[in-house]
Design a protein around this motif. Structure first.
Motif, mmCIF file in Angstrom:
data_model
loop_
_atom_site.group_PDB
_atom_site.id
_atom_site.type_symbol
_atom_site.label_atom_id
_atom_site.label_comp_id
_atom_site.label_asym_id
_atom_site.label_seq_id
_atom_site.Cartn_x
_atom_site.Cartn_y
_atom_site.Cartn_z
ATOM 1 N N GLU A 39 0.825 -1.193 0.000
ATOM 2 C CA GLU A 39 0.000 0.000 0.000
ATOM 3 C C GLU A 39 0.868 1.255 0.000
ATOM 4 O O GLU A 39 1.931 1.281 0.598
ATOM 5 C CB GLU A 39 -0.869 0.054 1.259
ATOM 6 C CG GLU A 39 -1.920 -1.016 1.325
ATOM 7 C CD GLU A 39 -2.753 -0.886 2.593
ATOM 8 O OE1 GLU A 39 -3.055 0.252 3.007
ATOM 9 O OE2 GLU A 39 -3.081 -1.928 3.157
ATOM 10 N N VAL A 81 1.193 4.801 1.523
ATOM 11 C CA VAL A 81 0.688 5.477 2.710
ATOM 12 C C VAL A 81 0.617 6.972 2.387
ATOM 13 O O VAL A 81 1.642 7.638 2.261
ATOM 14 C CB VAL A 81 1.583 5.209 3.937
ATOM 15 C CG1 VAL A 81 1.015 5.883 5.172
ATOM 16 C CG2 VAL A 81 1.729 3.712 4.159
ATOM 17 N N THR A 83 2.022 11.368 4.161
ATOM 18 C CA THR A 83 3.144 11.144 5.060
ATOM 19 C C THR A 83 4.327 11.992 4.627
ATOM 20 O O THR A 83 4.419 12.421 3.468
ATOM 21 C CB THR A 83 3.574 9.663 5.090
ATOM 22 O OG1 THR A 83 3.928 9.256 3.771
ATOM 23 C CG2 THR A 83 2.473 8.784 5.639
ATOM 24 N N ILE A 92 4.800 6.831 11.793
ATOM 25 C CA ILE A 92 4.473 5.652 11.006
ATOM 26 C C ILE A 92 5.642 4.666 11.038
ATOM 27 O O ILE A 92 5.454 3.470 11.184
ATOM 28 C CB ILE A 92 4.154 6.025 9.538
ATOM 29 C CG1 ILE A 92 3.047 7.073 9.469
ATOM 30 C CG2 ILE A 92 3.819 4.793 8.710
ATOM 31 C CD1 ILE A 92 1.714 6.630 9.994
ATOM 32 N N GLN A 93 6.870 5.200 10.889
ATOM 33 C CA GLN A 93 8.057 4.349 10.868
ATOM 34 C C GLN A 93 9.246 5.154 11.363
ATOM 35 O O GLN A 93 9.328 6.362 11.127
ATOM 36 C CB GLN A 93 8.330 3.850 9.447
ATOM 37 C CG GLN A 93 9.528 2.934 9.336
ATOM 38 C CD GLN A 93 9.780 2.479 7.908
ATOM 39 O OE1 GLN A 93 9.193 2.985 6.968
ATOM 40 N NE2 GLN A 93 10.661 1.527 7.759
ATOM 41 N N ARG A 116 2.866 11.356 9.999
ATOM 42 C CA ARG A 116 1.642 12.034 9.574
ATOM 43 C C ARG A 116 1.435 13.187 10.530
ATOM 44 O O ARG A 116 1.908 13.153 11.657
ATOM 45 C CB ARG A 116 0.441 11.106 9.689
ATOM 46 C CG ARG A 116 0.180 10.282 8.491
ATOM 47 C CD ARG A 116 -1.261 9.758 8.509
ATOM 48 N NE ARG A 116 -1.434 8.853 7.411
ATOM 49 C CZ ARG A 116 -1.687 7.567 7.526
ATOM 50 N NH1 ARG A 116 -1.839 7.024 8.705
ATOM 51 N NH2 ARG A 116 -1.820 6.817 6.470
#
Length: 121
Positions: free
Chosen positions: A49, A51, A54, A84-85, A94
């Motif tokens: 996906e 994202v 971001t 997110i990471q 985000r």
């Protein structure tokens, strides 16, 4: 060269590129009966996906789950982020919008609304 297409389960990908090769290391679970010697190089296509909404920030710009953002009047405020990471030197987050300027200068004292001068976009 013989080409063979296999589906495998991706277990993990290293967080950083190797300096000499500029490649990432990946660990995958191959189908039963497929044996490869260690350190085998493979071409990989990963489907996943996208994202949306971001942003990638340098690690120095993120404090906990907040970043210091420059307002239009050249003042600073803290903005809440959703992480997110995380890698060793950056974050995918985000909570920002296109065009916002994020401070990458660590401040010993942060006061909301303090005046700043942007010296590098």
């Amino acid at each position: 060269n013989e080409h063979q297409v296999l589906k495998a389960v991706l277990i993990r990908i290293s967080g950083e590129l190797e300096k000499g090769t500029r490649m990432n290391q990946a660990v995958a679970l191959l189908p039963a009966g497929i044996n490869l010697p260690p350190q085998t190089y493979l071409e990989v296509v990963i489907h996943g996906e996208v994202v949306a909404n971001t942003f990638k920030l340098p690690a120095v710009a993120v404090n906990g789950n907040r970043a210091q953002v420059v307002n239009n009047d050249s003042t600073l405020h803290e903005q809440q982020l959703t992480i997110i990471q995380q890698t060793a030197d950056s974050y995918i987050v985000r909570g920002l919008t296109d065009g916002q300027q994020v401070s990458t200068t660590p401040l010993s004292v942060f006061v909301p609304g303090m005046q700043v001068e942007v010296i590098n976009n």
